[in-house]
Scaffold this motif. Sequence first.
Motif, PDB file in Angstrom:
ATOM      1  N   ASN A  99       8.063 -13.268   0.417  1.00 14.89           N
ATOM      2  CA  ASN A  99       8.648 -11.972   0.504  1.00 14.89           C
ATOM      3  C   ASN A  99       7.848 -11.022   1.852  1.00 14.89           C
ATOM      4  N   HIS A 103       9.714 -10.204   5.247  1.00 14.33           N
ATOM      5  CA  HIS A 103       9.391  -8.671   5.613  1.00 14.33           C
ATOM      6  C   HIS A 103       8.907  -8.656   7.036  1.00 14.33           C
ATOM      7  N   ASN A 130      12.039   0.486   2.575  1.00 12.55           N
ATOM      8  CA  ASN A 130      12.251  -0.497   1.782  1.00 12.55           C
ATOM      9  C   ASN A 130      11.312  -1.467   1.436  1.00 12.55           C
ATOM     10  N   PHE A 131      10.440  -2.008   2.625  1.00 11.26           N
ATOM     11  CA  PHE A 131       9.322  -2.753   2.320  1.00 11.26           C
ATOM     12  C   PHE A 131       8.049  -2.202   1.923  1.00 11.26           C
ATOM     13  N   ALA A 133       7.390   1.069   0.753  1.00 12.27           N
ATOM     14  CA  ALA A 133       8.045   2.158  -0.431  1.00 12.27           C
ATOM     15  C   ALA A 133       7.049   3.383   0.037  1.00 12.27           C
ATOM     16  N   LYS A 223       4.387   2.479  -6.169  1.00  8.65           N
ATOM     17  CA  LYS A 223       3.768   1.998  -5.386  1.00  8.65           C
ATOM     18  C   LYS A 223       2.193   2.621  -5.348  1.00  8.65           C
ATOM     19  N   ASP A 230       1.452  -5.556   3.086  1.00  5.47           N
ATOM     20  CA  ASP A 230       1.785  -4.125   3.663  1.00  5.47           C
ATOM     21  C   ASP A 230       1.141  -4.117   5.005  1.00  5.47           C
TER      22      ASP A 230
ATOM     23  N   ALA B  16      17.692  -3.462   4.528  1.00  7.93           N
ATOM     24  CA  ALA B  16      17.415  -3.790   3.067  1.00  7.93           C
ATOM     25  C   ALA B  16      18.712  -5.021   2.872  1.00  7.93           C
ATOM     26  N   THR B  86      15.081   3.561  -5.401  1.00  2.94           N
ATOM     27  CA  THR B  86      13.706   3.771  -4.732  1.00  2.94           C
ATOM     28  C   THR B  86      12.940   4.609  -5.479  1.00  2.94           C
ATOM     29  N   LYS B 107      12.641  -0.790  -5.293  1.00  3.18           N
ATOM     30  CA  LYS B 107      12.132  -0.991  -3.941  1.00  3.18           C
ATOM     31  C   LYS B 107      10.522  -0.731  -3.764  1.00  3.18           C
ATOM     32  N   PRO B 108       9.859  -1.684  -3.112  1.00  4.58           N
ATOM     33  CA  PRO B 108      10.358  -2.768  -2.333  1.00  4.58           C
ATOM     34  C   PRO B 108      10.683  -3.813  -3.280  1.00  4.58           C
TER      35      PRO B 108
END
Lengths: 262, 124
Positions: A99, A103, A130-131, A133, A223, A230, B16, B86, B107-108
């Motif tokens: 993943n 990214h 998206n990656f 958050a 998150k 990240d 995405a 989200t 997400k993610p």
Amino acid sequence: MTHDGNTSYVERIRSDTRDYLEGILEENGRLRRMAASLESEVLRLREEQVEQKRHSLELREELERFKSEKLRLELELGEISAANGRYLDQAQVVERQNNDLAHFFIASDRLAGTSDRERILLSVEEILANFVACEEFVVQVGTDSDDRRILLAIGIDEESAAALLKDSQLLAEALTTGEVVQPPLQRTGLEGRSIPRITAVVPLRIDDRMLGAIVLFRLLPQKTRLEEGDLELLRILGLHGGTALVASGLRPRPSIVREVSA
Amino acid sequence: MLSKKKILLVDDSATALLMEKMVLQREAYDLIEARNGEEALDKAKSEHPDLILLDVIMPQLDGFQTCRALRDHAETRNTPVIMVTTRGEPVNIEKGYTSGCTDYVMKPIDSFELLTKIRSYLET
């Protein structure tokens, strides 16, 4: 009684006695045969009993073997389940790494694929949303406090962001070191809600020259913190983002260029 | 020979979509894309996907509205819809289910979770 009468009586007695003896002998013979038959039957039943005892013993032994085998298989099944669990954990770790790599690739690809500033900023926004958050962030250019301007603000207004960044030690550290910087602890407000705070500062750079920074504020509720993947992505974002912005026409003025400290 | 399963990916974010394609291309799926709700409805009717991966936050027709529209059509009423949200608060999740989604991911996107869920809906 006459002599002839006596003779016939005696003959009759003899005959009767003979018949009787024959009958007894016959009965005797029959009883002997019965006894012999019963003895054979007893012997047969004894042998059958012995055989059944032997068979019962064999069955018991087989039952014990099955029990041992069952126990062995249960232990083996337990080991296989445990190994399965480990493989599943490993698979998830590998999947997470995959993943992260995806990214990194996409971030690099998106930022290298355009020199249009709007598209670059859109890519940064999509990557962070998206990656990573992150729902609140700004892209700021300029390294001196009197020369900074915000190119993009998402989830937070420019004034609030500027106020938070005005004398920010984290920003200063990021621009000095050229590294992604995070604060050590989470602060919460009086009501328990987290007040807008800096989650991370990502220096925008080209080679060793700082251009500005991407400042991350609040992350999405699901998150709780930034992971290792990240932080690496943010580093790539800072590097490729800086290069892309320069390619889009953003020219760092000599006075705002700050070198990475040795 | 079994035909490939078809998945419709709906998201207004190119980033995405790229990520979803990278994850799903590992499996033998046919992938089609839509960049907004209207396009998603058109493609769902014309392409007859076996599953739809639907973003929530989209301009004009959002994911909830799109999902409701999918459920209103006989052709797409029973197509599994996995919403990509989200925000993971219960109120948003409930809104997703109320609009007719089958499942959701946040997400993610966790590719392991996404692939597991997609397999479970396409292989039953």
